[in-house]
Structure formats: structure tokens, C-alpha cells
Design a protein around this motif. Structure first.
Motif, PDB file in Angstrom:
ATOM      1  N   PRO A   1      -0.090  -4.513   3.154  1.00  0.00           N
ATOM      2  CA  PRO A   1      -1.467  -4.327   3.672  1.00  0.00           C
ATOM      3  C   PRO A   1      -1.731  -5.309   4.813  1.00  0.00           C
ATOM      4  CG  PRO A   1      -1.454  -4.514   1.263  1.00  0.00           C
ATOM      5  CD  PRO A   1      -0.065  -4.859   1.723  1.00  0.00           C
TER       6      PRO A   1
ATOM      7  N   ILE B   1      -4.879  13.477  -1.902  1.00  0.00           N
ATOM      8  CA  ILE B   1      -4.004  12.501  -1.231  1.00  0.00           C
ATOM      9  C   ILE B   1      -4.605  11.139  -1.517  1.00  0.00           C
ATOM     10  CG2 ILE B   1      -2.941  11.802   0.937  1.00  0.00           C
ATOM     11  CD1 ILE B   1      -3.625  14.529   2.083  1.00  0.00           C
ATOM     12  N   LEU B   2      -3.774  10.239  -2.008  1.00  0.00           N
ATOM     13  CA  LEU B   2      -4.261   8.960  -2.520  1.00  0.00           C
ATOM     14  C   LEU B   2      -3.690   7.804  -1.700  1.00  0.00           C
ATOM     15  CD1 LEU B   2      -5.923   7.940  -5.009  1.00  0.00           C
ATOM     16  CD2 LEU B   2      -3.730   7.596  -6.142  1.00  0.00           C
ATOM     17  N   TYR B   3      -4.607   6.941  -1.213  1.00  0.00           N
ATOM     18  CA  TYR B   3      -4.176   5.658  -0.621  1.00  0.00           C
ATOM     19  C   TYR B   3      -4.404   4.630  -1.704  1.00  0.00           C
ATOM     20  CZ  TYR B   3      -4.542   1.183   1.700  1.00  0.00           C
ATOM     21  OH  TYR B   3      -4.374  -0.137   2.037  1.00  0.00           O
TER      22      TYR B   3
ATOM     23  N   GLU C   1      -3.455   0.459  -3.067  1.00  0.00           N
ATOM     24  CA  GLU C   1      -2.765  -0.838  -2.977  1.00  0.00           C
ATOM     25  C   GLU C   1      -2.290  -1.202  -4.379  1.00  0.00           C
ATOM     26  OE1 GLU C   1      -4.712  -4.274  -1.306  1.00  0.00           O
ATOM     27  OE2 GLU C   1      -5.260  -3.135   0.484  1.00  0.00           O
TER      28      GLU C   1
ATOM     29  N   GLU D   1     -10.893   3.595 -12.283  1.00  0.00           N
ATOM     30  CA  GLU D   1     -11.277   3.633 -10.875  1.00  0.00           C
ATOM     31  C   GLU D   1     -12.791   3.763 -10.771  1.00  0.00           C
ATOM     32  OE1 GLU D   1      -9.064   6.834  -9.198  1.00  0.00           O
ATOM     33  OE2 GLU D   1      -7.140   5.762  -9.255  1.00  0.00           O
TER      34      GLU D   1
ATOM     35  N   THR E   1     -11.218  -1.792  -0.055  1.00  0.00           N
ATOM     36  CA  THR E   1     -10.993  -1.342  -1.433  1.00  0.00           C
ATOM     37  C   THR E   1      -9.498  -1.101  -1.615  1.00  0.00           C
ATOM     38  OG1 THR E   1     -11.521   0.344  -3.055  1.00  0.00           O
ATOM     39  CG2 THR E   1     -11.318   1.095  -0.801  1.00  0.00           C
ATOM     40  N   ASN E   2      -9.060  -0.951  -2.898  1.00  0.00           N
ATOM     41  CA  ASN E   2      -7.612  -0.782  -3.091  1.00  0.00           C
ATOM     42  C   ASN E   2      -7.218   0.674  -3.348  1.00  0.00           C
ATOM     43  OD1 ASN E   2      -8.403  -0.284  -5.713  1.00  0.00           O
ATOM     44  ND2 ASN E   2      -7.826  -2.303  -6.484  1.00  0.00           N
ATOM     45  N   THR E   3      -8.241   1.565  -3.360  1.00  0.00           N
ATOM     46  CA  THR E   3      -7.913   2.980  -3.627  1.00  0.00           C
ATOM     47  C   THR E   3      -8.836   3.893  -2.827  1.00  0.00           C
ATOM     48  OG1 THR E   3      -7.229   2.415  -5.884  1.00  0.00           O
ATOM     49  CG2 THR E   3      -7.707   4.735  -5.439  1.00  0.00           C
ATOM     50  N   ILE E   4      -8.268   4.864  -2.140  1.00  0.00           N
ATOM     51  CA  ILE E   4      -9.072   5.887  -1.460  1.00  0.00           C
ATOM     52  C   ILE E   4      -8.436   7.239  -1.778  1.00  0.00           C
ATOM     53  CG2 ILE E   4      -9.893   6.812   0.742  1.00  0.00           C
ATOM     54  CD1 ILE E   4      -9.683   4.004   1.901  1.00  0.00           C
ATOM     55  N   ARG E   5      -9.253   8.126  -2.340  1.00  0.00           N
ATOM     56  CA  ARG E   5      -8.716   9.452  -2.709  1.00  0.00           C
ATOM     57  C   ARG E   5      -9.323  10.507  -1.811  1.00  0.00           C
ATOM     58  NH1 ARG E   5      -9.121   9.098  -7.760  1.00  0.00           N
ATOM     59  NH2 ARG E   5      -6.909   8.940  -8.268  1.00  0.00           N
TER      60      ARG E   5
ATOM     61  N   ASP F   1      -9.829   0.235  -8.067  1.00  0.00           N
ATOM     62  CA  ASP F   1      -8.988   0.430  -9.256  1.00  0.00           C
ATOM     63  C   ASP F   1      -8.897  -0.913  -9.981  1.00  0.00           C
ATOM     64  OD1 ASP F   1      -5.692   1.869  -9.895  1.00  0.00           O
ATOM     65  OD2 ASP F   1      -7.088   0.737 -11.155  1.00  0.00           O
TER      66      ASP F   1
ATOM     67  N   LEU G   1      -9.424  -2.247   4.125  1.00  0.00           N
ATOM     68  CA  LEU G   1     -10.318  -1.085   3.975  1.00  0.00           C
ATOM     69  C   LEU G   1     -11.450  -1.424   3.024  1.00  0.00           C
ATOM     70  CD1 LEU G   1      -7.536   1.627   3.633  1.00  0.00           C
ATOM     71  CD2 LEU G   1      -9.028   1.284   5.597  1.00  0.00           C
TER      72      LEU G   1
ATOM     73  N   ALA H   1      -4.804  -2.519 -10.893  1.00  0.00           N
ATOM     74  CA  ALA H   1      -4.048  -2.154  -9.694  1.00  0.00           C
ATOM     75  C   ALA H   1      -2.547  -2.267  -9.894  1.00  0.00           C
ATOM     76  CB  ALA H   1      -4.469  -3.054  -8.533  1.00  0.00           C
TER      77      ALA H   1
ATOM     78  N   SER I   1       0.865  -1.189   0.000  1.00  0.00           N
ATOM     79  CA  SER I   1       0.000   0.000   0.000  1.00  0.00           C
ATOM     80  C   SER I   1       0.892   1.228   0.000  1.00  0.00           C
ATOM     81  CB  SER I   1      -0.863   0.018   1.263  1.00  0.00           C
ATOM     82  OG  SER I   1      -1.699  -1.097   1.281  1.00  0.00           O
TER      83      SER I   1
END
Lengths: 124, 218
Positions: B59, A108-110, A112, B103, B67-71, B201, B65, B204, A98
Motif C-alpha cells: 500500500p 470486485i474487492l480491494y 489490504e 466488515e 479504509t482496508n476494504t472496498i467492494r 474489515d 484510501l 484484516a 493490498s
């Protein structure tokens, strides 16, 4: 003559240092600063990439997960034409990491990312 | 003492897909609009990151979470003078266009501080959704118990899921100062609420997957 080969198997195995050893997987912690990516990657600062190194054994046994193509190519190299390269040691399984990064929009991007750490090796 | 090569004559370096993907995100490249993130949004995301991954970025399977992406999207513009006596009113706009096609939006929330302690008394805040042409609509109360003071309100329905035409979202951030009026110290403005887009995403990998390269026989 497969009979000969089976007879000669113990030598092959001894020659290859006996049991299958996965010492081909090497640790390599790398920081994103070393890659020049730290201006926009906030975390982690570093991670362990791990990589595969070493020559492939003469006999690609079942537990190398080597595809048939690699087995045939190793025979071609030995018996037909040495210009066809010997199979190479490459990662077989990977795991994700991650990353926390800043985008050009200021978001700001999280995220994986898949296939970022080599977990085991094979010959291909 | 060779004069530097004019840029135009440099060989066009074939950019590797990975570098291409990273360059698209790199700061300093054209289009870099906003300075680096800081303050509350960055702290919020660092806490989220530490819950989701270990020090080496692996991870934590137990803390997925989902999901694999959080903006995290910050307000990109806000109105003029927000204070009027005890009242604070700020219209905030969040730009959402330009999300990568790969995404897919799973959920959208807005994160804000429902109450803030001040030197004298405290600040109580709420959020209103500004829908063009309609009176502001008060958002539902926080969908989860505030964590470390932060409240998260689900606004997924308002983003008209699947309707990628949603270019921006406008919110009204309303606060009132409760308790004894302070001295003449300047009123403390609450941090701006920010959006969290939970995305899946579908590519990924780091590099945008080039189509199967068509390689000529060597």
C-alpha cells in the motif's frame, strides 16, 4: 557463573560471526499463479513474501527482540535437556499488501491484508 | 489397476483456516454465480488499485484510501427494453445481503458516467433512487468532480447505516440522447452504474481468526 559468561562473551560473539547480522531475512518473490490463486486474485500478480531462516545464536542479545522465554529455552536446551528444541528464527515484524480479487458473487474487492510480508526476524 | 477411491472414503482433510477463507471466495466452488468481472467496473478498480498500491502490492502510505476494504457491487438485474426514442431508462437492482459481519460500512457511493460522447451527439445521464412505495427520488449531484469522466454520488444515508437488513438497493438510470439523431445505428447503451462499499474489515488477516485453539497437552 555469570562472571565466566561475561568474560567469555567475546568468544560467543565471535563464534556467532560478530555483529548481529540480519542476513536471516531472505527474499522470496511468489506469484499467485504458483499458489493456484490467480483465478480470483487479479492484482498483484506476485509479491515478495520474505522469510526467516538460519539458526538462532547461542546468546540471544537484546537486539534480537527475543522474548525471555526464548532465552530460557536456549539455556534449557544447552544445560538441561537437549530434547527441548533450540529456539527458531521467525518473523518479528510484518507489513501488509493490498490485493484486488473477484468474489463468487462477481463483486470486485480491494482489500489490504495485514501480516503478508516479513520485515525482520527474531528468535522464539 | 485400483478403482478410484469413492469420495466418501477419503480422509476428511482438516482445512487450514487460510484455505477455508480462500475457498469461500474461490470461483468454481458451489454458489459461484456470476462470471469473472470485466469491462468498465474492472478497469475502474484496476485504476483504483494502481493508485493505492505499488507493483508488489505494498500500500502507498501517501495515497491511503482511508479504509482496508472496498467492494464494487455490480447491478445484478435490470428491466426490459430500455430505449424509447431518445430516452433510455433502466431499473437496476444491487444485492447487498451476505456482507461479512467483520466488515463495517463506512461509506457507500454509486459511480456512473454523467455524460458519454456518441458518434452523433452525446448521452446525458442521471440516477434516481427507487424507494419502495415512493416516487423515484433524484439523487444529489455527484459529490466530487468526475474523475476520468466517472462521477461518484454518496448514497450512505440511503443504506440506513447499521441497519443490516438492507438486502438490496434499486436505482433508475435515466439518459437522454442529445444532438442530431444518429442514422439508423443501434443506440449505444451506457455502462451500468456500480456501487462502491467502503468498509472497515475488523479482521484484516487472511484467515478468519479461529478462537484461541484449545490444545491438549501433547
Amino acid at each position: 557463573d555469570t562472571g565466566m559468561l561475561a568474560h567469555d562473551l567475546p568468544n560467543y560473539l565471535r563464534e556467532q560471526g560478530g555483529e548481529k547480522s540480519d542476513c536471516s531475512l531472505h527474499s522470496f518473490p511468489v506469484s499467485f499463479a504458483q499458489l493456484g490463486w490467480n483465478p480470483w486474485i487479479i492484482a498483484p500478480h506476485r509479491y515478495n513474501l520474505r522469510y526467516c531462516k538460519g539458526t538462532c545464536p547461542h546468546l540471544l542479545r537484546y537486539d534480537y527482540h527475543a522474548p525471555n522465554h526464548a532465552v530460557v529455552q536456549s539455556f534449557v536446551h544447552q544445560l538441561v535437556d537437549a530434547n527441548v528444541p533450540w529456539p527458531s528464527r521467525v518473523p518479528y515484524r510484518y507489513s501488509p499488501i493490498s490485493v484486488l480479487m473477484i468474489e463468487r458473487s462477481g463483486a470486485i474487492l480491494y482489500k489490504e491484508y495485514e501480516n503478508m510480508i516479513a520485515e525482520s526476524c527474531t528468535c522464539r | 489397476n485400483q478403482s478410484p477411491l469413492p469420495l466418501g472414503s477419503l480422509p476428511a482433510v482438516p482445512t487450514l483456516p487460510l484455505l477455508q477463507a480462500l475457498r469461500m471466495r474461490a470461483p468454481g466452488s458451489p454458489g459461484w454465480q456470476v462470471g469473472p468481472a470485466s469491462g468498465q467496473p474492472l478497469r475502474y478498480m484496476l485504476n483504483l488499485y494502481r493508485r493505492a498500491a505499488d507493483r508488489e502490492g505494498r500500500p502507498r502510505r501517501s495515497r491511503s484510501l482511508g479504509t482496508n476494504t472496498i467492494r464494487l457491487v455490480q447491478a445484478s438485474s435490470h428491466g426490459g427494453q430500455p430505449w424509447a426514442g431518445r430516452w433510455y431508462l433502466q431499473v437496476l437492482t444491487y444485492h447487498l445481503e451476505g456482507q461479512p459481519e467483520a466488515e463495517h460500512l463506512l461509506r457507500a457511493t454509486v459511480v456512473y458516467l454523467p455524460s458519454l460522447s456518441l458518434a452523433h451527439g452525446h448521452l446525458l445521464c442521471a440516477l434516481e433512487l427507487v424507494v419502495a412505495g415512493e416516487a423515484p427520488r433524484v439523487l444529489l449531484s455527484p459529490t466530487a468532480r468526475p474523475r476520468h469522466g466517472w462521477a461518484e454520488v454518496d448514497i450512505t444515508p440511503y443504506l440506513a447505516l447499521g441497519n443490516s437488513s438492507v438486502g438490496s438497493l434499486a436505482l433508475r438510470h435515466v439518459c437522454v440522447r442529445a444532438g442530431r439523431a444518429g442514422g439508423h445505428d443501434a443506440p449505444v447503451a451506457p455502462g451500468h452504474p456500480f456501487l462502491l462499499l467502503y468498509l472497515n474489515d475488523t479482521q484484516a488477516g487472511l484467515a478468519p481468526p479461529a478462537a484461541e485453539p484449545h490444545r491438549h497437552q501433547c
